[in-house]
Design a protein around this motif. Structure first.
Motif, PDB file in Angstrom:
ATOM      1  N   THR A 198      -2.223  -3.988  -6.069  1.00 33.10           N
ATOM      2  CA  THR A 198      -2.542  -2.745  -6.757  1.00 33.10           C
ATOM      3  C   THR A 198      -2.821  -1.618  -5.758  1.00 33.10           C
ATOM      4  O   THR A 198      -3.223  -1.845  -4.610  1.00 33.10           O
ATOM      5  CB  THR A 198      -3.780  -2.888  -7.660  1.00 33.10           C
ATOM      6  OG1 THR A 198      -4.957  -3.023  -6.849  1.00 33.10           O
ATOM      7  CG2 THR A 198      -3.644  -4.076  -8.600  1.00 33.10           C
ATOM      8  N   TYR A 199      -2.619  -0.405  -6.256  1.00 33.13           N
ATOM      9  CA  TYR A 199      -2.913   0.798  -5.479  1.00 33.13           C
ATOM     10  C   TYR A 199      -4.390   0.850  -5.093  1.00 33.13           C
ATOM     11  O   TYR A 199      -4.740   1.210  -3.968  1.00 33.13           O
ATOM     12  CB  TYR A 199      -2.529   2.004  -6.336  1.00 33.13           C
ATOM     13  CG  TYR A 199      -2.856   3.355  -5.780  1.00 33.13           C
ATOM     14  CD1 TYR A 199      -2.049   3.947  -4.826  1.00 33.13           C
ATOM     15  CD2 TYR A 199      -3.963   4.063  -6.246  1.00 33.13           C
ATOM     16  CE1 TYR A 199      -2.328   5.211  -4.331  1.00 33.13           C
ATOM     17  CE2 TYR A 199      -4.255   5.328  -5.766  1.00 33.13           C
ATOM     18  CZ  TYR A 199      -3.432   5.893  -4.799  1.00 33.13           C
ATOM     19  OH  TYR A 199      -3.716   7.143  -4.312  1.00 33.13           O
ATOM     20  N   GLN A 200      -5.266   0.455  -6.031  1.00 27.71           N
ATOM     21  CA  GLN A 200      -6.698   0.502  -5.752  1.00 27.71           C
ATOM     22  C   GLN A 200      -7.064  -0.442  -4.611  1.00 27.71           C
ATOM     23  O   GLN A 200      -7.904  -0.103  -3.765  1.00 27.71           O
ATOM     24  CB  GLN A 200      -7.498   0.147  -7.003  1.00 27.71           C
ATOM     25  CG  GLN A 200      -9.015   0.328  -6.846  1.00 27.71           C
ATOM     26  CD  GLN A 200      -9.396   1.758  -6.488  1.00 27.71           C
ATOM     27  OE1 GLN A 200      -8.794   2.711  -6.971  1.00 27.71           O
ATOM     28  NE2 GLN A 200     -10.400   1.906  -5.631  1.00 27.71           N
ATOM     29  N   GLN A 201      -6.465  -1.621  -4.583  1.00 30.91           N
ATOM     30  CA  GLN A 201      -6.714  -2.538  -3.463  1.00 30.91           C
ATOM     31  C   GLN A 201      -6.333  -1.893  -2.139  1.00 30.91           C
ATOM     32  O   GLN A 201      -7.064  -2.005  -1.148  1.00 30.91           O
ATOM     33  CB  GLN A 201      -5.890  -3.820  -3.634  1.00 30.91           C
ATOM     34  CG  GLN A 201      -6.484  -4.868  -4.536  1.00 30.91           C
ATOM     35  CD  GLN A 201      -5.563  -6.076  -4.608  1.00 30.91           C
ATOM     36  OE1 GLN A 201      -4.512  -6.032  -5.255  1.00 30.91           O
ATOM     37  NE2 GLN A 201      -5.942  -7.142  -3.935  1.00 30.91           N
ATOM     38  N   VAL A 202      -5.189  -1.239  -2.107  1.00 32.42           N
ATOM     39  CA  VAL A 202      -4.749  -0.593  -0.873  1.00 32.42           C
ATOM     40  C   VAL A 202      -5.764   0.450  -0.422  1.00 32.42           C
ATOM     41  O   VAL A 202      -6.141   0.515   0.754  1.00 32.42           O
ATOM     42  CB  VAL A 202      -3.361   0.041  -1.045  1.00 32.42           C
ATOM     43  CG1 VAL A 202      -2.979   0.845   0.201  1.00 32.42           C
ATOM     44  CG2 VAL A 202      -2.308  -1.025  -1.322  1.00 32.42           C
TER      45      VAL A 202
END
Length: 243
Positions: A206-210
């Motif tokens: 996910t984008y949030q993990q990045v």
């Protein structure tokens, strides 16, 4: 930190042992379409990928994994592989000699990593050293991170994505890229090598993990400082905020 597009930080990856040439073609096409930084593949497909990109007119970077995923070859064998693919690839992702790490043979670990890094640099290549965080204790991480950072490697990388979960859990670890390990890398880099890049890999979807991992790294969103290794690039793109 607000980043609207992190695709340019991604090493788009396909490393499954049952992968086919069709999988490599899809990897190349997705990388070209969305603008990821590079592809990361197994050695068996390096020539095929380079020839395919040439036919399609793509000028993409190729990173090849070395001694993956175990880190079980001799130093001489690792160096030979680096030499063998130097005319076809731009970067190497090399696993640390994990058996030596777990045996506490730190001088041997240091000699191996330094030799591998020096050979890659002699050939003008970027080298990322995979420390496989799930397999090490905090005390081992402190010494291993130091060795990698002082070796001159371009990047320290969290994991292969192929860790054995049962062994990791016995050590109290989780598999994949973990924020706490990236924070430790950032902390130690201030002492040992502020210029080393950090590559996060393993379970990133996910984008949030990045964003969380990027913030923990204390690096700029620049592919010379921070990379994301993932086989789930399309999932990350789907979770990105719409501009």
């Amino acid at each position: 930190m607000v980043v609207t597009n992190i695709v340019g930080l991604i090493d788009n990856t396909y490393l499954k042992p049952y992968g086919t040439t069709e999988d490599i073609e899809r990897l190349v096409e997705d990388t070209a379409r969305y603008g990821a930084y590079s592809i990361t593949i197994n050695p068996v497909f390096v020539r095929y990928a380079r020839d395919y990109m040439s036919r399609r007119g793509y000028k993409l970077r190729i990173s090849v994994v070395i001694d993956f995923p175990f880190g079980a070859l001799t130093t001489d064998a690792r160096v030979e592989l680096i030499r063998r693919y130097s005319g076809l690839v731009d970067e190497y992702d090399v696993v640390v000699p994990m058996g030596l790490v777990k045996s506490g043979l730190w001088r041997d670990v240091e000699d191996d990593i330094k030799t591998v890094v020096e050979e890659a640099h002699r050939l003008g290549k970027v080298v990322k050293v995979i420390v496989e965080d799930a397999y090490t204790t905090r005390e081992e991480k402190l010494e291993l991170y130091r060795i990698v950072m002082q070796s001159g490697a371009d990047f320290i990388k969290t994991s292969t994505g192929f860790e054995e979960r049962e062994y990791a859990e016995r050590l109290g670890n989780r598999v994949g890229a973990q924020v706490e390990n990236v924070r430790l890398m950032a902390e130690l880099s201030r002492r040992y090598n502020p210029r080393i890049g950090i590559k996060v890999a393993g379970g990133i979807r996910t984008y949030q993990q990045v964003l969380e991992l990027l913030n923990a790294s204390e690096r700029r969103p620049d592919p010379t400082e921070f990379r994301v290794g993932t086989s789930h690039m399309l999932d990350i793109i789907r979770t990105m905020p719409k501009s």
